[in-house]
Design a protein around this motif. Sequence first.
Motif, mmCIF file in Angstrom:
data_model
loop_
_atom_site.group_PDB
_atom_site.id
_atom_site.type_symbol
_atom_site.label_atom_id
_atom_site.label_comp_id
_atom_site.label_asym_id
_atom_site.label_seq_id
_atom_site.Cartn_x
_atom_site.Cartn_y
_atom_site.Cartn_z
ATOM 1 N N LYS A 283 0.846 -1.193 0.000
ATOM 2 C CA LYS A 283 0.000 0.000 0.000
ATOM 3 C C LYS A 283 0.879 1.240 0.000
ATOM 4 N N TYR A 314 -4.854 -2.026 -3.681
ATOM 5 C CA TYR A 314 -4.124 -2.859 -2.721
ATOM 6 C C TYR A 314 -5.148 -3.701 -1.953
ATOM 7 N N SER A 321 -8.143 -1.398 -0.727
ATOM 8 C CA SER A 321 -7.977 0.057 -0.832
ATOM 9 C C SER A 321 -7.725 0.444 -2.282
#
Length: 348
Positions: A283, A314, A321
């Motif tokens: 991330k 991610y 996300s």
Amino acid sequence: MTYAKRQYIIFIFFLITLCLGSFCIVRSVNNKKIITLNYQENNNIDYKVYLKENNFFDEKYMEKGKTYITSLIDYIKIDYSYNIKFDQEVNADYTYQIKAKIEANKTDNEAENYWEKEYVITEENKGSIKNKTNLSINQSVNVDYNKYNNILKDFKNSLGLTNSDGILKVYLEVKEKINGEEIETPINSKMILRLPLSQLAIEATIESDVNNRTNEIRKVVEEKNPAIILIGVIGVILLLMSITFIWILIRNKKIYSINNRYELELKKILTTYDSIIVNVEEKPSLEDYNVIQVESFEELIDAHSEIRMPINYYKGVNYSSFILLNDKSAWEYDLVKNNKKRSAKHER
């Protein structure tokens, strides 16, 4: 075990407990049973007509089934034979008695009579049987025919009745009461011998009614069995278990629906917007960015339309996300499993 197989097994247990529980409840509430008692009567009346001294008949009596001259009748010997047979052992109290009844009938209407009177011939006899399938009573009596004939004659002469016929009914009356744990019922029977009465010397025929019959006594009773109560308790427990199983089914379906919505929505996003989404293994760090949390993926698409930059994707443990970066600004949308309130940035 897969979700579908687990739900199937739980549903089978639900059906089993529901059906068994319902059956037990209905059985415990519907705790009635039909008790039957069958019986058959095989009765008989035999009699002999004894004659007065006369110049015409040498024999002292005449057998049953003949035609008799009333003026020659002295007395009648009647033998009653009462027999009743049950299809099971019974306990019973019984009484029996011989009675007579004079009826002064209208000659033009046998259904109506001027007068009737009952006489007791024998005292009431009592008895009982215990655990027996049959009852037999044999009783004999000599009936003074002239006595009753003279009573009728006096009645007719005193009232001046000329259009009246008389009949004498001599009957054995049996009264029984079955005393059982489940059946208590009376059984009454009459064995009747009909003798015509007349002040004239005419021919007469004696008729008998022995009332032979086959009958069935039926009674609905409540079962007094502790097992019935136990069945009811088991039924309640099984129904509660079925409610528990259906609650588990609903809960599992709800949880599965929530989890499945996450997977479906994620799959829809990745499939629809594959051309602008970039998978990343880590991330991106957003410490130096002005992070803007958006409420829906559509808002992230609106931002992408402005800056035309790829969207970083991610996949975390319980969330996904989607991040759009441009200069010092970052737009972030978190798709969270089970709709938990959390921020993906806290898991960096």
